[in-house]
Design an enzyme around this catalytic site. Structure first.
Site, PDB file in Angstrom:
ATOM      1  CE  LYS A 184      -3.840  -2.446   2.103  1.00 49.66           C
ATOM      2  NZ  LYS A 184      -4.600  -2.810   3.298  1.00 49.66           N
ATOM      3  CD  GLN A 218      -3.487  -4.696   6.330  1.00 43.69           C
ATOM      4  OE1 GLN A 218      -3.339  -3.711   5.613  1.00 43.69           O
ATOM      5  NE2 GLN A 218      -4.181  -5.753   5.934  1.00 43.69           N
ATOM      6  CG  ASP A 227      -9.788  -0.181   4.516  1.00 43.19           C
ATOM      7  OD1 ASP A 227      -9.504  -0.397   3.319  1.00 43.19           O
ATOM      8  OD2 ASP A 227      -8.997  -0.377   5.463  1.00 43.19           O
TER       9      ASP A 227
END
Ligand code: NAP
Length: 288
Positions: free
Chosen positions: A53, A97, A120
């Site tokens: 990422k 994460q 997200d």
């Protein structure tokens, strides 16, 4: 022979488009979009994902900041970091994460990330907005799948989309997106899961079958209608290497289009995260 839906190639096209948009954004505003990534503990797969990422951000001209915390980090310490990032004007997107160490409740942390920076799209506000058909952010994997269907010109309007799997990350938001009005949606949607009876009779009605269950080669040719579009989200590490949830060799001859694993849905997920971060920066400056 099915059309192979090449997520790797599409991802490169999309990233080039995002890089141009980022350059335009920076020129217009003097601000560089920035993604903050939080990594707790030392799960090897998570480390790879976060590193990818970061690299992807750099490649499209965005900033990223990585916050590495030890596995013993407490819920309170993590919440404190999230709060600090929520208030930091130079940070536009925040991701934590997953999975988190067992002692930290994921929902509490995800709920604490500001909905405006929730790239997200896990925050209940953002999930609600998706359901109401006025999304702020779309969750990266379903977003990538929808974009792939659009870019390959696959008709979704009036089509029967069967989503196999009901996770909060893929199955549920995918279904919620495909049932909306508009381009790349307007589908008739069925969601199946582990309690679904006579699964094959339902999956074999699908014009578009989207599979996200995490079971290697679970979907066989008998479960797929002739000419169906098959999207395989599964990433399963086996002795034979990475395989999807679909038995590709058996299903490909029956399908009109199919995603490979690897190189199908996977590469699009990080790409959509980049798009969401740019969107978050636009929101911050009132440009959306
Ligand atoms: P998940 O949270 O592991 O949930 C699996 C879902 O599949 C559940 O809804 C479960 O039903 C259903 N299921 C399991 N066994 C089943 C069976 N035998 N018949 C019917 N349904 C069954 O799922 P996920 O997080 O969405 O992940 C699914 C797969 O996609 C994994 O391989 C993951 O690695 C991959 N993935 C890939 C990406 C990407 O490409 N970037 C992103 C996310 C996930 P119940 O709800 O009834 O238990």
């Amino acid at each position: 022979m099915a059309l192979i839906l090449n997520g790797k190639e599409l991802s490169q096209t999309l990233r080039a488009e995002i890089a141009q948009q980022v350059a335009d954004f920076i020129q217009k505003t003097g601000v560089t979009p920035c993604l903050a990534a939080i990594l707790v503990g030392d799960d090897p797969a998570s480390q790879v994902y976060v590193r990818n990422k970061e690299k992807a951000c750099a490649a499209v001209g965005m900033k990223s900041q990585l916050f590495r915390l030890p596995a013993e980090t407490t819920e309170a310490q993590l919440l404190e970091l999230v709060d600090q990032l929520n208030r930091d004007d130079s940070v536009h997107g925040i991701l934590c994460q997953l999975p988190l160490p067992k002692h930290i409740p994921e929902k509490v942390i995800l709920d604490a990330i500001s909905a405006d920076k929730d790239v997200d799209a896990f925050h209940p506000t953002n999930v609600g907005l998706i359901l109401q058909g006025r999304p702020r952010f779309l969750p990266c994997t379903p977003f990538g799948i929808q974009e792939m269907l659009k870019r390959y010109g696959i008709e979704t309007s009036g089509k029967h989309v069967v989503v196999l799997g009901r996770s909060d990350i893929v199955g549920k938001p995918m279904a919620a997106m495909m049932v909306q009005r508009g381009a790349g949606a307007d589908s008739t949607v069925t969601v199946c899961h582990s309690r679904t009876k006579d699964l094959a009779s339902i999956t074999s009605q699908a014009d578009i079958l989207i599979v996200a269950i995490g079971k290697p080669k679970f979907v066989t040719a008998e479960m797929v209608k002739d000419g169906a579009v098959v999207v395989d989200v599964g990433i399963n590490r086996t002795d034979a290497g990475l395989v999807g949830d679909v038995d590709f060799a058996a299903v490909e001859p029956k399908a009109s289009a199919i995603t490979p694993v690897p190189g199908g849905v996977g590469p699009l997920t990080i790409t959509m995260l980049l798009g969401n971060t740019l969107k978050a920066a636009n929101y911050k400056l009132g440009l959306n």
